[in-house]
Design an enzyme around this catalytic site. Structure first.
Site, PDB file in Angstrom:
ATOM      1  CE  LYS A   7      66.860  12.380 -21.380  1.00  0.00           C
ATOM      2  NZ  LYS A   7      68.076  12.976 -20.755  1.00  0.00           N
ATOM      3  CG  ASN A   8      72.388  13.054 -22.950  1.00  0.00           C
ATOM      4  OD1 ASN A   8      71.297  13.124 -22.384  1.00  0.00           O
ATOM      5  ND2 ASN A   8      73.286  12.147 -22.626  1.00  0.00           N
ATOM      6  NE  ARG A  85      70.009  16.966 -12.660  1.00  0.00           N
ATOM      7  CZ  ARG A  85      70.085  17.199 -11.345  1.00  0.00           C
ATOM      8  NH1 ARG A  85      69.126  16.785 -10.546  1.00  0.00           N
ATOM      9  NH2 ARG A  85      71.115  17.840 -10.835  1.00  0.00           N
ATOM     10  CB  CYS A 109      67.107   9.505 -13.947  1.00  0.00           C
ATOM     11  SG  CYS A 109      66.096   9.286 -15.422  1.00  0.00           S
ATOM     12  CG  ASP A 299      73.396   7.739 -20.036  1.00  0.00           C
ATOM     13  OD1 ASP A 299      72.693   7.498 -19.047  1.00  0.00           O
ATOM     14  OD2 ASP A 299      73.824   8.864 -20.300  1.00  0.00           O
TER      15      ASP A 299
END
Length: 426
Positions: A7-8, A85, A109, A299
């Site tokens: 995802k990052n 974002r 978040c 995370d």
């Protein structure tokens, strides 16, 4: 169960395609909401995004054609306000292609202060003009952006990505010191290099970019999501179970694997993935501090805390990356966990929050049996951690707000069911 691209990394790789003069192919794309948001924003800006022939299998594929990039209507962009974002990273590529960019209010978040001033300062240093409006931020330039020197006060992943995506086509050389060097950053650099960028990474967190006039497309398979992998590994510990994570890779997981083994967890690595399992005896407590890469990833902390509620003795966790990441422990305490949070730095690493009024350290006492309860998801990683707690608890749990989890975990409901969990969507 399987994990796909990080995802990052994947949304940022999609944004990078704007810089190309030719189509790009991105593989190993997960079906998560952040990907859908970026796909929508790209379409608004004239980038044609189609699913490739391998999209239906494990090599989920997107083809991104940026040859007709155009300005999007402010109202259309505003529809995405608060959903992600990622839009801030559109600035550099759009400035190069169109000379202007509009960014709506940003969401994401609520785990701490993640200001965009780093991004705006970076863009100004390249020569961009930033105008703050009621509806968002308008950024423009009257000519080609110029290479610059950027020194980050903290190795911010987002600010590092902003510099990379802006500097590759700026005139001259850009030097970025204090850069983030996470695996996802290195994979983004690999993508940009495939497109024709000239980027060198030194050992002292200094990245140098020689701007080029033109970039082409890329063909790239995104690296595996190390956060999702660690989340499932933590679930195996918390539930006294065993999980094989197909697609997980060792290099990006080394720091986590060391901690996993210290707790007592067992793992086996093969060419297709990693099998994580509970040892069958009591887990060990430990002292842990999060940090930027190559430290223990922030995370990873939240799902691991759930596993540590089942370890014997006292575990101490010092969060040094985000100041407000222990809010998720309220629900764990309601379920029977013994967790105390502190404002003090309970660790040896100096951190930015030591003199601030933030609960950024925690002590976990275990093992404690968790009881099912009613939970409201606070954020992406905290939400998945609550799912792990619900799986480990006696009785039934009701979890609200699971749509947040869709931002970063592909088909998590289906995966939970495949692992034997009794999960019903109401």
């Amino acid at each position: 169960m399987s994990v796909r691209g990080a995802k990052n990394l994947v949304p940022k790789a999609m944004v990078a395609a704007i810089l190309g003069s030719e189509p790009s192919v991105l593989r190993n794309v997960p079906a998560i909401r952040d990907v859908d948001v970026v796909r929508g924003l790209l379409s608004l800006h004239g980038v044609e995004v189609t699913s490739g022939p391998d999209a239906g299998n494990q090599d989920g594929e997107l083809v991104l054609d940026p040859r007709n990039v155009e300005s999007a209507h402010v109202a259309d962009i505003g529809m995405h306000a608060g959903s992600s974002r990622i839009p801030i990273l559109f600035c550099g590529p759009l400035l190069h292609r169109l000379g202007e960019a509009f960014i709506p209010d940003l969401g994401g978040c609520r785990i701490g202060d993640r200001p965009i001033n780093y991004h705006l300062d970076v863009l100004r240093s390249f020569g961009a003009v930033v105008d703050k409006l009621d509806s968002g931020i308008h950024i423009h330039t009257s000519g080609r952006l110029q290479g610059t020197k950027v020194k980050l006060p903290y190795p911010s992943v987002g600010a590092t990505e902003q510099v990379l995506l802006t500097a590759v086509c700026a005139e001259g050389v850009t030097e970025l010191s204090g850069a983030a060097i996470e695996p996802e950053i290195m994979d983004l650099i690999a993508i940009l290099q495939k497109m024709g960028a000239i980027i060198s990474v030194d050992t002292d967190r200094v990245i140098r970019i020689d701007g080029v006039e033109r970039l082409g497309g890329y063909v790239h398979r995104a690296l595996s999501d190390r956060i999702e992998t660690a989340s499932w590994a933590s679930a195996a510990l918390a539930t006294n179970g065993e999980i094989y994570v197909r697609g997980a890779t060792q290099p990006e997981m080394m720091t986590f694997l060391n901690v996993f083994r210290r707790i007592g967890g067992e793992f086996e690595i093969d060419e297709n993935g990693i099998k994580f399992s509970h040892p069958g005896y009591d887990l060990n407590s430990l002292v842990l501090e999060t940090d930027v890469h190559p430290g223990f990833m922030t995370d990873w902390q939240q799902p691991l805390v759930v596993a540590l509620t089942q370890a014997g003795g006292l575990s101490i966790i010092h969060e040094t990356v985000y100041e407000n990441r222990f809010g998720f422990t309220d629900a764990l305490r309601d379920m029977g966990a013994v967790i105390q949070v502190y404002r003090e730095c309970l660790g040896g690493t100096p951190c930015r929050f030591g003199q601030s009024n933030f609960n950024h350290s925690a002590v976990v006492s275990g093992p404690t049996k968790l009881q099912g309860g009613s939970i409201v998801v606070p954020d992406l990683r905290g939400g998945f951690s609550h799912l792990i707690a619900a799986l480990a608890a006696d009785g039934e749990s009701k979890v609200e707000g699971i749509e947040l989890i869709n931002r970063g975990y592909e088909n998590f409901m289906g995966k939970l069911g495949a692992l034997g969990a009794d999960v019903t969507l109401v």
